[in-house]
Motif scaffolding. Sequence first.
Motif, PDB file in Angstrom:
ATOM      1  N   SER A  95       0.834  -1.204   0.000  1.00  0.00           N
ATOM      2  CA  SER A  95       0.000   0.000   0.000  1.00  0.00           C
ATOM      3  C   SER A  95       0.869   1.254   0.000  1.00  0.00           C
ATOM      4  CB  SER A  95      -0.916   0.015   1.222  1.00  0.00           C
ATOM      5  OG  SER A  95      -1.802  -1.069   1.192  1.00  0.00           O
ATOM      6  N   ARG A  96       1.951   1.239   0.791  1.00  0.00           N
ATOM      7  CA  ARG A  96       2.859   2.396   0.806  1.00  0.00           C
ATOM      8  C   ARG A  96       3.475   2.619  -0.571  1.00  0.00           C
ATOM      9  NH1 ARG A  96       5.148   0.040   5.507  1.00  0.00           N
ATOM     10  NH2 ARG A  96       3.984   0.749   7.287  1.00  0.00           N
ATOM     11  N   ARG A  97       3.881   1.531  -1.221  1.00  0.00           N
ATOM     12  CA  ARG A  97       4.468   1.669  -2.560  1.00  0.00           C
ATOM     13  C   ARG A  97       3.446   2.237  -3.544  1.00  0.00           C
ATOM     14  NH1 ARG A  97       6.856  -3.313  -1.183  1.00  0.00           N
ATOM     15  NH2 ARG A  97       5.316  -4.469  -2.393  1.00  0.00           N
ATOM     16  N   VAL A  98       2.214   1.731  -3.468  1.00  0.00           N
ATOM     17  CA  VAL A  98       1.165   2.230  -4.368  1.00  0.00           C
ATOM     18  C   VAL A  98       0.905   3.708  -4.096  1.00  0.00           C
ATOM     19  CG1 VAL A  98      -1.301   2.062  -4.887  1.00  0.00           C
ATOM     20  CG2 VAL A  98       0.073  -0.010  -4.763  1.00  0.00           C
ATOM     21  N   LEU A  99       0.791   4.075  -2.806  1.00  0.00           N
ATOM     22  CA  LEU A  99       0.544   5.477  -2.462  1.00  0.00           C
ATOM     23  C   LEU A  99       1.709   6.368  -2.861  1.00  0.00           C
ATOM     24  CD1 LEU A  99      -1.205   5.174   1.008  1.00  0.00           C
ATOM     25  CD2 LEU A  99      -2.223   5.939  -1.137  1.00  0.00           C
ATOM     26  N   ALA A 100       2.936   5.877  -2.693  1.00  0.00           N
ATOM     27  CA  ALA A 100       4.107   6.655  -3.098  1.00  0.00           C
ATOM     28  C   ALA A 100       4.103   6.863  -4.611  1.00  0.00           C
ATOM     29  CB  ALA A 100       5.390   5.967  -2.649  1.00  0.00           C
ATOM     30  N   MET A 151       1.434   6.835  -6.529  1.00  0.00           N
ATOM     31  CA  MET A 151       0.332   7.765  -6.824  1.00  0.00           C
ATOM     32  C   MET A 151       0.745   9.210  -6.497  1.00  0.00           C
ATOM     33  SD  MET A 151      -2.890   5.498  -5.459  1.00  0.00           S
ATOM     34  CE  MET A 151      -4.116   6.743  -5.705  1.00  0.00           C
ATOM     35  N   ALA A 152       1.431   9.409  -5.387  1.00  0.00           N
ATOM     36  CA  ALA A 152       1.872  10.750  -5.009  1.00  0.00           C
ATOM     37  C   ALA A 152       2.872  11.284  -6.043  1.00  0.00           C
ATOM     38  CB  ALA A 152       2.495  10.723  -3.616  1.00  0.00           C
ATOM     39  N   ARG A 205       3.950  14.856 -10.503  1.00  0.00           N
ATOM     40  CA  ARG A 205       4.389  14.996 -11.903  1.00  0.00           C
ATOM     41  C   ARG A 205       3.282  15.612 -12.759  1.00  0.00           C
ATOM     42  NH1 ARG A 205       4.873   9.597 -14.930  1.00  0.00           N
ATOM     43  NH2 ARG A 205       2.670  10.045 -15.023  1.00  0.00           N
ATOM     44  N   ASN A 206       2.050  15.152 -12.576  1.00  0.00           N
ATOM     45  CA  ASN A 206       0.931  15.685 -13.360  1.00  0.00           C
ATOM     46  C   ASN A 206       0.678  17.160 -13.045  1.00  0.00           C
ATOM     47  OD1 ASN A 206       0.599  13.251 -14.627  1.00  0.00           O
ATOM     48  ND2 ASN A 206      -1.139  12.603 -13.378  1.00  0.00           N
TER      49      ASN A 206
END
Length: 125
Positions: free
Chosen positions: A86-91, A93-94, A99-100
């Motif tokens: 979950s931390r990797r996914v959230l990182a 996404m952040a 970037r966006n």
Amino acid sequence: LSRECVTPAGPADRLHPHGAAEQRTRLLQATARLAESSERVAESRRSMVQTEQLGVSILHDLHQQRQSLLRAGDTLEDVDQQMSRSRRVLAGMAYKLHRNKWITALILTALLLAIAAIIYLRLHH
């Protein structure tokens, strides 16, 4: 039956007429002490059995608690792995969000510069 018929009189009985009575008394006392000792041994055995049963019960409870702790440890490891994912996914996404935002800001800046250039060129020609 008289005492003489049941037990022959020995030299000690002739010399000490009360000797047989004393011997009988000592024999009865020894028998009583033996009975008391036997009862104490029986009570000790009962206590030992109860203690052993309690020990077995405690060992059984400890085994169940150990199994519960092992299962809880496995569950905790699974939760830890899920949290890491979950931390990797959230990182990720952040990072993409950041970037966006920069891409959007660059595009907006480019559009504003293009609009400003178009307005400038139209007003000055």
